[in-house]
Design an enzyme around this catalytic site. Sequence first.
Site, PDB file in Angstrom:
ATOM      1  N   VAL A 152      46.842  30.322  20.171  1.00  0.00           N
ATOM      2  CA  VAL A 152      46.814  30.100  21.617  1.00  0.00           C
ATOM      3  C   VAL A 152      48.037  29.302  22.066  1.00  0.00           C
ATOM      4  CG1 VAL A 152      45.563  28.912  23.461  1.00  0.00           C
ATOM      5  CG2 VAL A 152      44.310  30.194  21.726  1.00  0.00           C
ATOM      6  N   GLY A 195      42.713  31.769  17.206  1.00  0.00           N
ATOM      7  CA  GLY A 195      42.472  33.103  17.762  1.00  0.00           C
ATOM      8  C   GLY A 195      43.152  34.192  16.979  1.00  0.00           C
ATOM      9  N   ILE A 417      37.927  57.926  52.904  1.00  0.00           N
ATOM     10  CA  ILE A 417      36.742  58.708  53.235  1.00  0.00           C
ATOM     11  C   ILE A 417      36.599  58.771  54.757  1.00  0.00           C
ATOM     12  CG2 ILE A 417      34.226  58.855  52.964  1.00  0.00           C
ATOM     13  CD1 ILE A 417      34.500  57.334  50.357  1.00  0.00           C
ATOM     14  N   ALA A 457      37.739  53.146  49.364  1.00  0.00           N
ATOM     15  CA  ALA A 457      36.704  53.509  48.395  1.00  0.00           C
ATOM     16  C   ALA A 457      36.978  54.865  47.743  1.00  0.00           C
ATOM     17  CB  ALA A 457      35.336  53.526  49.067  1.00  0.00           C
TER      18      ALA A 457
END
Length: 585
Positions: A152, A195, A417, A457
Amino acid sequence: MSQYSMAGYFKNMPRIGRPLQIVNEENKNQLLAVESEIEELIETAQAEGRSDESLNEAGQMTAIQRLAELIDEGTWFPLNSLFNPEGNDNGSTGIIKGLAKISGKWAVVIASDNKKLAGAWVPGQAENLIRGSDTAKILGIPLVYVLNCSGVKFDEQEKVYPNRRGGGTPFFRNAELQKLGIPVIVGIYGTNPAGGGYHSISPTILVAHKDANMAVGGAGILGGMNPKGYVDKESAQSLIDATVNAKKTSPPGSVPIHYNETGFFREVYEDEEGVLAGIKKYMEMIPAYNLEFFRVDDPVLPAYPDEDLYSLVPFNQKRQYDIYEVMARLFDNSEFLEYKKGYGPEMATGLAKINGLLVGVVANVQGMLMKYPEYKENSIGIGGKLYRQGLVKMNEFVTLCARDKIPMIWIQDTTGIDVGDDAEKAELLGLGQSLIYSIEVSDLPQMEITLRKGTAAAHYVLGGPQGNNTNAFSLGTAATEVYVMNGETAAAAMYARRLVKDQKEGKDIQSTIDKMNQVIREYTEKSRPKYCAFTGMVDEIVDMMSLRPYMEAFTEAAYQNKKAICAFHQMLLPRVIREFNTYKK
């Protein structure tokens, strides 16, 4: 006699497109300029950090050199090359990632970039790793690490280590892949503490370089394991002594421990190339279908050259084009067996072939649609927008692809839409969510290309990267824009009432106009290809002539270890297409 099943359906499918009449040099140059900018940014990011010469003199290959040795020539398809959502100074998240073949089999490959902090965990890296494991899971192909991770980056640990999608998540993802029967293979170099150590202990197969080590903590951590909550001269001197002594001893978790004692290292190699040869050896052992098992036709290139795309796809977002001409440059022999042509005319849906393998295709149609949609009297529809029939058609098509186990490719260029009470009565909200549901339950590998616009969307429902249980990866181009709405529309939505109020009160509206133009500039800056790549809105910005090769990589990978099979002679979708076409006649 044909060697392929259902030749009457899949060979000699209808051809689309025609030869390009005029090369649009202006449009081509605009697209090439953005592609060149992206390429330069990638080259700059990869060059950051320790020099190649310095690493080579120290006896190390760079990550890119290791990848060149590991993967089959000509099969590298990078992903998230510019991904840097936390703004790291070196322009990357410290890894190099992509799709590639190793020993003739597709895999997701992740290499620690040892030029940058010896491959340390940096902000944004965990998200990039998670995306890699998602791609492997969706495609059902191995995940391969070329690991050289120094642990890290301590001064930014709060951005690296904790959280729901933080540094620990990739290790659970490795466990998930193995639970699904997907192998994780790691070749390990260098010092890999904390890690980095868990990166190496979490795979299926681990092969190591002779100088590699992995441990819960490195020597530096061992020297500070009795904290007081502060540092004084006594503790500083203890740390000095521990560090000096550590240099005289081997770091924890070296080859004598993890090869001779624990057995975590399955094999150890004397040189760097040997580790890569070990990865290749284990990749050879992994089962994979011969793609001939799934082919419906001989592999063949499109009938028209892909360079035509530079003239066919307008850089100017307001200009229209023929999506069938674009598809004619992407699919085998420019063939496309269309599903319900004429119904839901804003969408093109159908079957195509990539290297003789079936794919389902959904693409936005551009241009004016007369007397459409049907729920508005005397209306004119706008290509790129979604209406009721198109949403119904896509729901049906995805469901049939799922039933027939056909991977899907989405080619998106959408303005959103349809809106208004008529659209609400036409149930567009429910149909949009129904499409998301159809995609989710399909359990199909899917890739998505935001060819130009990804808006509101509609960007979600058209196979977008939000569907991360099915979306293996998403691509953008030099013409890509992703936003909730375009800048001018957003500025109008934000400031229309302010303009009215200012005018009523007799105020100068110029200051509000200036704010609107600032919004437009910010929308432009934060929606274009470079920003999309940095933030991960797309997984890679690719050249126009790379779209087909990425499709080939996706399709072959999707068929390599297929989770479920529908026999060709049991498929329903091609028969439904024929019945619909017969009924129309």
